[in-house]
Design an enzyme around this catalytic site. Structure first.
Site, PDB file in Angstrom:
ATOM      1  CE  LYS A  18       0.916   1.483   4.362  1.00  0.00           C
ATOM      2  NZ  LYS A  18       1.672   2.696   4.646  1.00  0.00           N
ATOM      3  CG  MET A  66       5.876   0.841   0.203  1.00  0.00           C
ATOM      4  SD  MET A  66       6.333   0.560  -1.506  1.00  0.00           S
ATOM      5  CE  MET A  66       4.750   0.749  -2.329  1.00  0.00           C
ATOM      6  CB  SER A 115       0.375  -5.048   6.979  1.00  0.00           C
ATOM      7  OG  SER A 115       0.877  -4.260   8.025  1.00  0.00           O
ATOM      8  CG  ASP A 172      -0.584  -0.091   7.899  1.00  0.00           C
ATOM      9  OD1 ASP A 172      -1.411   0.795   8.204  1.00  0.00           O
ATOM     10  OD2 ASP A 172       0.638   0.131   7.804  1.00  0.00           O
TER      11      ASP A 172
HETATM   12  O1  C5P Z   1      -0.019  -1.291  14.245  1.00  0.00           O
HETATM   13  P1  C5P Z   1       1.418  -1.517  13.989  1.00  0.00           P
HETATM   14  O2  C5P Z   1       1.923  -2.777  14.642  1.00  0.00           O
HETATM   15  O3  C5P Z   1       1.802  -1.437  12.566  1.00  0.00           O
HETATM   16  O4  C5P Z   1       2.178  -0.326  14.715  1.00  0.00           O
HETATM   17  C1  C5P Z   1       3.552  -0.335  14.949  1.00  0.00           C
HETATM   18  C2  C5P Z   1       3.898   0.834  15.848  1.00  0.00           C
HETATM   19  O5  C5P Z   1       3.713   2.070  15.115  1.00  0.00           O
HETATM   20  C3  C5P Z   1       3.036   0.983  17.080  1.00  0.00           C
HETATM   21  O6  C5P Z   1       3.533   0.216  18.152  1.00  0.00           O
HETATM   22  C4  C5P Z   1       3.126   2.479  17.355  1.00  0.00           C
HETATM   23  O7  C5P Z   1       4.364   2.775  17.980  1.00  0.00           O
HETATM   24  C5  C5P Z   1       3.187   3.063  15.965  1.00  0.00           C
HETATM   25  N1  C5P Z   1       1.858   3.479  15.472  1.00  0.00           N
HETATM   26  C6  C5P Z   1       1.297   4.632  15.979  1.00  0.00           C
HETATM   27  N2  C5P Z   1       0.053   5.023  15.543  1.00  0.00           N
HETATM   28  C7  C5P Z   1      -0.602   4.313  14.602  1.00  0.00           C
HETATM   29  C8  C5P Z   1      -0.029   3.141  14.055  1.00  0.00           C
HETATM   30  C9  C5P Z   1       1.213   2.747  14.521  1.00  0.00           C
HETATM   31  O8  C5P Z   1       1.877   5.317  16.824  1.00  0.00           O
HETATM   32  N3  C5P Z   1      -1.783   4.733  14.184  1.00  0.00           N
END
Ligand code: C5P
Length: 314
Positions: free
Chosen positions: A16, A108, A112, A145
């Site tokens: 993405k 990208m 995910s 994501d």
């Molecule tokens: O959801 P994901 O595992 O991809 O997120 C990885 C890290 O990115 C989270 O632990 C957080 O530190 C940060 N993040 C964030 N706000 C979001 C998505 C991710 O701060 N909306």
């Protein structure tokens, strides 16, 4: 008679990019509230899931971008298979083989994509009977994501990015992506966003109506004028050489240049497929390596083939 349950399932899941990425406040759970417009693009990871009785969940990874992908319990595809098995009440036994076509830690959503691919593949392999909404719920527990990697197309993401509303769009956007050497860890980039705007009072982002109108009319120039990424300044602060890449794309005729998601991949929008090739050639001629044309939107994670690996035992 119901169709035989397969022993081997192959799934393709797209990368993405974000057409709008507006970062709101830091929440108590450590995530940031977002308003984002996702588009899936034609860079893919492929995942082959093979039934592996007694073997637990195992992953192997190959491809140009395989280096740096963990193959233990941190691997998002492994986590996805384990969570799905638990939800479905089946033994977590599968071999996952991932061929990476999406840059790792590149902004990208390659990890995910692997999680979404594992969910779709294991759902078919284990015949879980879960519906799409249940799979989306499982996806949201794996990463912000991951639901979009299942859905694909174009969608507005809210919450931490996991709550999706599909968007109506016309036509295809043609992109050129420039991969950078070495990834950027998403939490590091979010922390830099917070550091850079420590003095800015609480922001409440909204969906960009000019962007949505340009997407509905399928006008690449209108889209180019309305692309935004609140993470770009942070990615540039952490990786200053990206500025040169962005400038080279604009000098090479791109309609717009921006960092993809949390970076360090840079995205360049072109008028059409032919123009994307011109921009790619100009970028390469300026000495930039790893230049990849792609288009979007494309569908989310999908089964591309499934088969019985051996005759049924009677
Ligand atoms: O959801 P994901 O595992 O991809 O997120 C990885 C890290 O990115 C989270 O632990 C957080 O530190 C940060 N993040 C964030 N706000 C979001 C998505 C991710 O701060 N909306």
């Amino acid at each position: 008679m119901s169709a035989p349950v397969p022993d081997v399932v192959t799934v393709r899941a797209p990368a993405k990019t974000n057409l709008q990425l507006s970062v709101g406040g830091l929440r108590a759970d450590g995530f940031h509230d977002l308003i984002t417009v996702y588009q899936s693009v034609s860079l893919y990871d492929e995942l082959v899931a093979t039934r592996a009785p007694g073997g637990g969940v195992r992953v192997t990874v190959e491809g140009a971008h395989a280096a740096g992908v963990p193959t233990d319990g941190r691997n998002l595809a492994v986590r996805a298979a384990r969570v799905l098995a638990e939800q479905a009440g089946v033994e977590p036994e599968v071999h996952l083989h991932v061929t990476k076509g999406i840059p790792v830690a590149g902004g990208m959503a390659g990890g995910s994509a692997d999680a979404a691919a594992a969910l779709v593949a294991c759902d078919a392999l284990w015949d879980t009977g879960m519906d799409r909404d249940a799979l989306l719920d499982v996806a949201a527990t794996l990463g912000s994501d991951v639901p979009f990697a299942l859905l694909g197309g174009v969608a507005v993401g809210t919450g931490r990015g996991e709550q999706l509303t599909p968007a109506l769009v016309s036509g295809t956007l043609h992109w050129v992506f420039v991969l950078d050497e070495g990834g950027l860890a998403t939490p590091t980039v979010y922390a830099e966003v917070d550091r850079l705007r420590a003095d800015v009072p609480g922001l409440v982002p909204t969906v960009s109506e000019p962007l949505m109108a340009a997407l509905r009319s399928g006008d690449p120039r209108g889209v180019a004028d309305t692309l935004t990424n609140d993470m770009q300044a942070a990615a540039l602060s952490l990786r200053p050489r990206l500025r040169r890449t962005l400038d080279a794309g604009l000098e090479g005729g791109a309609l717009a240049a921006l960092v993809s998601g949390s970076g360090p991949t840079c995205a360049f929008l072109a008028r059409d497929a032919e123009h994307a090739l011109d921009v790619a050639v100009a970028l390469t001629a300026s000495g930039i390596a790893s230049v990849v044309p792609a288009h979007g939107p494309v569908p989310g994670a999908r089964v591309v083939s499934s088969s019985q690996s051996r005759p049924e035992v009677r």
